[in-house]
Every structure is written in structure tokens, then in C-alpha cells.
Design a protein around this motif. Sequence first.
Motif, PDB file in Angstrom:
ATOM      1  N   ILE A 195      41.179  35.509  34.885  1.00 45.14           N
ATOM      2  CA  ILE A 195      41.934  35.000  36.033  1.00 45.14           C
ATOM      3  C   ILE A 195      42.029  36.156  37.030  1.00 45.14           C
ATOM      4  O   ILE A 195      42.503  37.243  36.681  1.00 45.14           O
ATOM      5  N   THR A 196      41.549  35.922  38.241  1.00 47.28           N
ATOM      6  CA  THR A 196      41.534  36.999  39.237  1.00 47.28           C
ATOM      7  C   THR A 196      41.872  36.426  40.615  1.00 47.28           C
ATOM      8  O   THR A 196      42.336  35.297  40.720  1.00 47.28           O
ATOM      9  N   SER A 197      41.661  37.227  41.646  1.00 46.98           N
ATOM     10  CA  SER A 197      41.896  36.724  43.001  1.00 46.98           C
ATOM     11  C   SER A 197      40.743  37.147  43.895  1.00 46.98           C
ATOM     12  O   SER A 197      39.931  38.001  43.519  1.00 46.98           O
ATOM     13  N   ASP A 198      40.713  36.563  45.085  1.00 44.56           N
ATOM     14  CA  ASP A 198      39.625  36.894  46.016  1.00 44.56           C
ATOM     15  C   ASP A 198      39.736  38.337  46.503  1.00 44.56           C
ATOM     16  O   ASP A 198      38.792  38.866  47.073  1.00 44.56           O
ATOM     17  N   GLY A 199      40.868  38.946  46.271  1.00 46.21           N
ATOM     18  CA  GLY A 199      41.021  40.331  46.687  1.00 46.21           C
ATOM     19  C   GLY A 199      42.475  40.708  46.582  1.00 46.21           C
ATOM     20  O   GLY A 199      43.312  39.887  46.187  1.00 46.21           O
ATOM     21  N   SER A 200      42.772  41.971  46.906  1.00 54.42           N
ATOM     22  CA  SER A 200      44.174  42.384  46.853  1.00 54.42           C
ATOM     23  C   SER A 200      44.488  43.283  48.033  1.00 54.42           C
ATOM     24  O   SER A 200      43.591  43.889  48.632  1.00 54.42           O
ATOM     25  N   TYR A 201      45.764  43.316  48.369  1.00 55.38           N
ATOM     26  CA  TYR A 201      46.237  44.236  49.406  1.00 55.38           C
ATOM     27  C   TYR A 201      46.814  45.459  48.722  1.00 55.38           C
ATOM     28  O   TYR A 201      47.515  45.343  47.711  1.00 55.38           O
ATOM     29  N   ARG A 202      46.529  46.595  49.293  1.00 53.99           N
ATOM     30  CA  ARG A 202      47.159  47.811  48.798  1.00 53.99           C
ATOM     31  C   ARG A 202      47.460  48.682  50.004  1.00 53.99           C
ATOM     32  O   ARG A 202      46.570  49.348  50.534  1.00 53.99           O
ATOM     33  N   GLY A 203      48.692  48.614  50.488  1.00 53.12           N
ATOM     34  CA  GLY A 203      49.008  49.295  51.737  1.00 53.12           C
ATOM     35  C   GLY A 203      48.148  48.712  52.835  1.00 53.12           C
ATOM     36  O   GLY A 203      48.020  47.491  52.967  1.00 53.12           O
ATOM     37  N   ALA A 204      47.501  49.593  53.609  1.00 52.12           N
ATOM     38  CA  ALA A 204      46.691  49.116  54.722  1.00 52.12           C
ATOM     39  C   ALA A 204      45.300  48.664  54.272  1.00 52.12           C
ATOM     40  O   ALA A 204      44.518  48.148  55.061  1.00 52.12           O
ATOM     41  N   LYS A 205      44.990  48.853  53.006  1.00 52.12           N
ATOM     42  CA  LYS A 205      43.639  48.539  52.521  1.00 52.12           C
ATOM     43  C   LYS A 205      43.575  47.188  51.813  1.00 52.12           C
ATOM     44  O   LYS A 205      44.573  46.685  51.316  1.00 52.12           O
ATOM     45  N   THR A 206      42.353  46.651  51.748  1.00 50.01           N
ATOM     46  CA  THR A 206      42.148  45.504  50.855  1.00 50.01           C
ATOM     47  C   THR A 206      41.103  45.904  49.810  1.00 50.01           C
ATOM     48  O   THR A 206      40.256  46.752  50.064  1.00 50.01           O
ATOM     49  N   ILE A 207      41.198  45.281  48.662  1.00 45.68           N
ATOM     50  CA  ILE A 207      40.255  45.593  47.582  1.00 45.68           C
ATOM     51  C   ILE A 207      39.579  44.297  47.147  1.00 45.68           C
ATOM     52  O   ILE A 207      40.232  43.264  46.985  1.00 45.68           O
ATOM     53  N   ASP A 208      38.274  44.400  46.972  1.00 42.84           N
ATOM     54  CA  ASP A 208      37.472  43.228  46.634  1.00 42.84           C
ATOM     55  C   ASP A 208      37.497  42.991  45.118  1.00 42.84           C
ATOM     56  O   ASP A 208      36.553  43.317  44.406  1.00 42.84           O
ATOM     57  N   LEU A 209      38.587  42.415  44.640  1.00 47.16           N
ATOM     58  CA  LEU A 209      38.715  42.229  43.182  1.00 47.16           C
ATOM     59  C   LEU A 209      37.636  41.325  42.611  1.00 47.16           C
ATOM     60  O   LEU A 209      37.102  41.583  41.541  1.00 47.16           O
ATOM     61  N   LYS A 210      37.333  40.259  43.320  1.00 44.56           N
ATOM     62  CA  LYS A 210      36.352  39.310  42.787  1.00 44.56           C
ATOM     63  C   LYS A 210      34.984  39.979  42.658  1.00 44.56           C
ATOM     64  O   LYS A 210      34.237  39.730  41.700  1.00 44.56           O
ATOM     65  N   GLY A 211      34.648  40.848  43.611  1.00 47.97           N
ATOM     66  CA  GLY A 211      33.383  41.593  43.526  1.00 47.97           C
ATOM     67  C   GLY A 211      33.351  42.450  42.268  1.00 47.97           C
ATOM     68  O   GLY A 211      32.324  42.548  41.580  1.00 47.97           O
ATOM     69  N   ILE A 212      34.494  43.053  41.953  1.00 49.38           N
ATOM     70  CA  ILE A 212      34.575  43.904  40.757  1.00 49.38           C
ATOM     71  C   ILE A 212      34.397  43.040  39.503  1.00 49.38           C
ATOM     72  O   ILE A 212      33.680  43.400  38.569  1.00 49.38           O
ATOM     73  N   VAL A 213      35.028  41.871  39.512  1.00 48.91           N
ATOM     74  CA  VAL A 213      34.883  40.961  38.360  1.00 48.91           C
ATOM     75  C   VAL A 213      33.419  40.538  38.215  1.00 48.91           C
ATOM     76  O   VAL A 213      32.863  40.569  37.109  1.00 48.91           O
ATOM     77  N   ASP A 214      32.784  40.165  39.328  1.00 50.88           N
ATOM     78  CA  ASP A 214      31.377  39.734  39.250  1.00 50.88           C
ATOM     79  C   ASP A 214      30.511  40.817  38.628  1.00 50.88           C
ATOM     80  O   ASP A 214      29.653  40.543  37.787  1.00 50.88           O
ATOM     81  N   GLU A 215      30.753  42.042  39.057  1.00 54.72           N
ATOM     82  CA  GLU A 215      29.967  43.155  38.523  1.00 54.72           C
ATOM     83  C   GLU A 215      30.227  43.328  37.028  1.00 54.72           C
ATOM     84  O   GLU A 215      29.301  43.504  36.238  1.00 54.72           O
ATOM     85  N   ALA A 216      31.505  43.251  36.644  1.00 56.44           N
ATOM     86  CA  ALA A 216      31.855  43.407  35.228  1.00 56.44           C
ATOM     87  C   ALA A 216      31.186  42.326  34.388  1.00 56.44           C
ATOM     88  O   ALA A 216      30.648  42.593  33.310  1.00 56.44           O
TER      89      ALA A 216
END
Length: 635
Positions: free
Chosen positions: A172-193
Motif C-alpha cells: 500500500i503506497t501513494s503517488d508521492g509524498s510531501y516533505r517540507g518544500a519537496k515532493t518524493i516519488d514514492l510510487k516510482g520507488i515502489v515500482d523499482e523495488a
Amino acid sequence: MSNYHIKHLEEYYQVYRKSVRNPEVFWEEIAEEHFLWRKKWDNVLSWDFSKPEVKWFEGAQLNITENCIDRHLYTRGDKTAIIFEPNDPKEEAEHITYRQLHDRVCRMANVLKDKGIGKGDRVCIYLPMIPELAISVLACARIGAIHSVVFAGFSSTALATRINDSECKMVITSDGSYRGAKTIDLKGIVDEALEECNSIESVLVAKRINSDINMKDGRDHWLQPLLDDAYHDCVPEIMNAEDPLFILYTSGSTGKPKGMVHTTAGYMVYTAYTFKNVFQYREKDVYWCTADIGWITGHSYIVYGPLCNGATTVMFEGVPSYPDFGRFWDIVEKHKVNQFYTAPTAIRALAKEGVDHLEKHDLSSLKVLGTVGEPINEEAWHWYDDNVGKKKAPIVDTWWQTETGGIMITPIAFATPTKPTYATLPFIGIQPALMDEHGQEIKGNQVDGRLCIKFPWPSMARTIWGNHQRYKDTYFSAYDNKYFTGDGALRDEVGYYRITGRVDDVIIVSGHNLGTAPIEDAINEHPAVAESAIVGFPHDIKGNALYGYVTLKETGEGRDHNNLRKEINQLITEQIGPIAKLDKIQFTNGLPKTRSGKIMRRILRKIASKDTGNLGDTSTLLNPEVVQEIMDNAL
Ligand code: PRX
């Protein structure tokens, strides 16, 4: 009412004595009076540390979500269970009542079932700190699936290792995450994993940042439409007391991460009981723990412990520095937080910014302050006490571990007089022991040694997923018939404990446990690297930072060292995550080794800490000459 709510020191001693003289009677009373059981236990405790095997409340049946949610519906259905405070202060906070939580957890549970998840299946949760994270955790527990939450700052390689180790069926993941002013591509990380994982059948994706992502046909599903269509009630799966509730990975000093297995009934009883007492939670209080649910602190003291007590618990998505260093205080004021629980590294980072931010906010709601994750230094303790608590809010310095499931050594707010840098007294039921180098227990006060626990407590991890032998070797082999914590501690003249830090090769950086071996393995994958050794050195904010000693192969000689440093840190980021990056990298012609080939980290630690006055005996080294070279070039 028995001993559930301890209010002063004499009562602590009285209850403590009872809990160690007759643990079974004690825990039976607590369990009986404060939790909802489908069937009572046949036996309160059976244990044998030589196997090791520990069973609490054997024969009992329950579902932890009935305790965390359903039973509150009659008395506090409209009370806020979770306050979600988003990363961006301009986005409105969300208040989720117990009734709404019930609805959302049930829908999620039905989605999981619909996707083929059942009792005993492992579900990997790789989500930012959004409500779906707590809801997914509880939904797994609702249907008896075993959740394995992976902190969403871990890299794809680290995620894949964890998914594979416990053969998860779903992520279970998300399309991405916010971290301060940045966004992180969580789904991309999952795809790679997932390129490295065979066990995953489906991926559920929560929408958070509205980014355009790839969805793999047949495997990936947007979560929201499924939730919208799902039924809003779900009959809880009836679990046995010792059925696994979750797996949570923690770093070891060697080898791959250890999947600590926590089971249902004992974990529930102990986390709920500690939460209530340590923080002295009262019905109308708002409690906020700043940890991430990806760590044990979040599991036990954002989700299970608070919800089991019908508390209002805050989930914060962001970071302390965004949009500025006043963010924590802004949240305390906005939600009138009564209990605030954070890590020494955050306190040090905030203290560095001065008190201006604090002065702009009304912090008068604060009643209790907590810290966890690493030793708190005296300066940080006083800053917290003076400026945040205004000397009116007791600081509970809570010592515990992923493996212990709940808080072990701690003051009980308002009952235990605090002492800076001391975790103070064992919690009810906890029997610590300090051990000397010959394996003997050191009795009396004003002594120091290695910290063990000599009697089982309800929330201890029961095994390492798939590797019971490793569980035994790591925790029950160093000392006879005792659980070894890996920490050193001292006991003062009144019996207060102060944790002095790890005595193994685990380094705690910003409150995160990092094993040296996996970092060294990552570095050694660099084609120019022959060998490496990592040690910790003191750091103003992080507590410890990482110092790497690296020897190069011939092919690496003549390469630009700064480029190499960048490449090494890049490799670490890919293999583990940015939290494991090295602050300093020294290239050297050799590493000090014993005649049996073991790297002498003790010497490297001293050099990294600029504590070279007494390096100890170096005569047994195979290559004593490298010590001077390393000292001459130390960073
Ligand atoms: O060394 C101790 C340190 O953190 C280790 C456990 O880390 P982890 O499993 O990630 O769990 C952290 C949150 C419970 C311990 O072995 N530690 C934790 N709390 C304290 C601490 N060291 C000193 N004081 C503490 N209060």
C-alpha cells in the motif's frame, strides 16, 4: 479499579513490587479490567528464555481493533481519534472521529479482503504520514493480516529486501509524498523495488500529491475508488493472543535487517498501559508524538497505545523546519496539545534556532513532554524543560526498543521525580539487570554495565521473522537466561538508570538505528573500493554522525576524492536511504586489524571522535603503522 493509573511515587513502588512479585496475577488483573476479549486466556504466561519462547494470555481471543475502535463507539463515537496535520500549514487539518475511523478502517479492510488478503498474509505499507497509513495498519489488524510498515524514507533496495524477507502479497503506497518544500516519488520507488520482488500480487495507491504516475495494469489500483465502493462495516477476524500482529524491521550490527515479530494480546495490553501511565493521558487531552509510524514509536504510541485508550492522537505529515522552525510550536498551539513526545535530535535542532519561535506561540496547554530514541544530553534536556515546558511539564525520557514493543525504563509523569539525562526507573513489570564482562549481574547502586532484562514482559518481540535462531543468538545468548538489549547503562545511588548508548556496532543517527554492516556493504559495491569501516562520532544535532574509512583498489588510486565521496554517498542513498549518508569519508591505505583479521573499530571510533589521547593497546594489531597514517590524515 486496580493499579491502572499510577499517580504518585509511593503508588509506583507499591504497584511495581506487586508486578514483579506476582507478575501473572498483576497482568491478569490489568488485562481483565481494561480490555475487550472474545475469550479469556487459559494461562497468563509461559516462558523459557533458553529456547527462547514467551507466551502471554495463551488461549485468549480478541481483535485489537475492537479495543482500539469499536468499544469506544458507544462512549466516544464523536470524539476525535486522529488529528491529521498536513505538511503545508495552509492545508486544513483533518479531525477523524472514532466513528469515522471505524468506517474508514472497515472499508479499507474490505478492500484488502477483496484483493485476496486474509489472515496471516503479509502486507507491506509504504506510505507517508497521512491518515491512510494509520487506517491501513488498523485494516490489516482488523482482518488478521500482518502489517509490515516500511518507513517511506527508505530506498527501493531497502524496501525490496523487506518485502522479500517476509514475502508480502501487497504493497500500500501513494503517488508521492510531501516533505517540507519537496515532493518524493514514492510510487516510482515502489515500482523499482518490485522489479526485485515476486511475491507482490497487488499495489494500492493513495492519491496525495496528484502526480502523474505509471499504473501497471492488473497490479496497481487507485485506492480511493475502491474505498468508495467498499462496505462500511467489517466483522473483525478473531485472533489468538499469540497470533502475529505485525513485523517491523530494525537494523542489526550485521547481516540483513531483522523482521521483529510482535504478537497481539501482550502487545496491546502493554502499549495501552504504558501510554496511559507514562504520559498520564486524561480523557480530554490531545496527545502528539512526532515520530513516523514507520518506526516502532509510531506503531505503539501514535496508533495502538493511544487509540486503545480512546485518546486523541495527532499525526503530523511534515518536518519541524517547514515552513520555518516554529512549526512544532504552531501545531502545539493550534491543537492545544497536552502531551508532546519527540526525539532528542529534534530538540537539539530546534534549540539551535533559539527561543524566538517559541515566544511567538502559546504553549500553555503542554502538561507532559517526552523524549525517545537516543540518550538526551544535559543541555538539550534543560532547553526542553526551561523553554518548552517552562519548568512545569515533567520530561519523560523513555528508553525502549523496536524489540521491546513498549516503553521499558521511564519516569511516570508527575509520579517519578525526573533527573536530566536519566530514564529513571523501570516501568511496572520490568526487571532490568546490569551485567559485567564476566556475565555476572552487578548488584547494588552506583554501578554500570550492560543492560539486560531478566523477566518477560507482555510486549516483547517473540521472534525474528523466518529466523528464530538469529533471535536467540542476538538477544538471548550473550547472558544466561536474560534478554540482552545491546545498550550500556548505569544505575545511580537511588536506583535511577541512565542509558549510556549502544555497546555493539549499531549507531544511532538522529534517533535512527543504523547497522554498520549494511552501510559498509553498500560502500564496498563501488568498483574503486577495496574495503571500508564505519564508525559513529559525536554530532551537535544528530547525536552521532557517520565517519567512513575507505581503502581503494588500485583502479581507484588517482581518482578525485570529492567525486568518490559523492559516488559513495549516492550508493548508500540507493541501497539504504539518505538517513545513512556519511558525514565524513577518509581515504586510507589500510584499516587497523587484529591478527585474526577483525577491524579494530575501537581505534577508528577514537580517531573519528578526536579522542586520541589514549588509543589503548595497539600492539596486537597486524598493521600498527596504519594507525599513525589514519591519525595524520583524520578529517
Ligand atoms: O540505544 C537505545 C536507543 O535506541 C535504541 C533502540 O532503537 P529503536 O529500536 O530504533 O527504537 C527507538 C524507539 C523506541 C536503544 O537500544 N534509545 C531509545 N530510547 C532511548 C535510547 N537511548 C537512550 N535514552 C533513551 N530514552
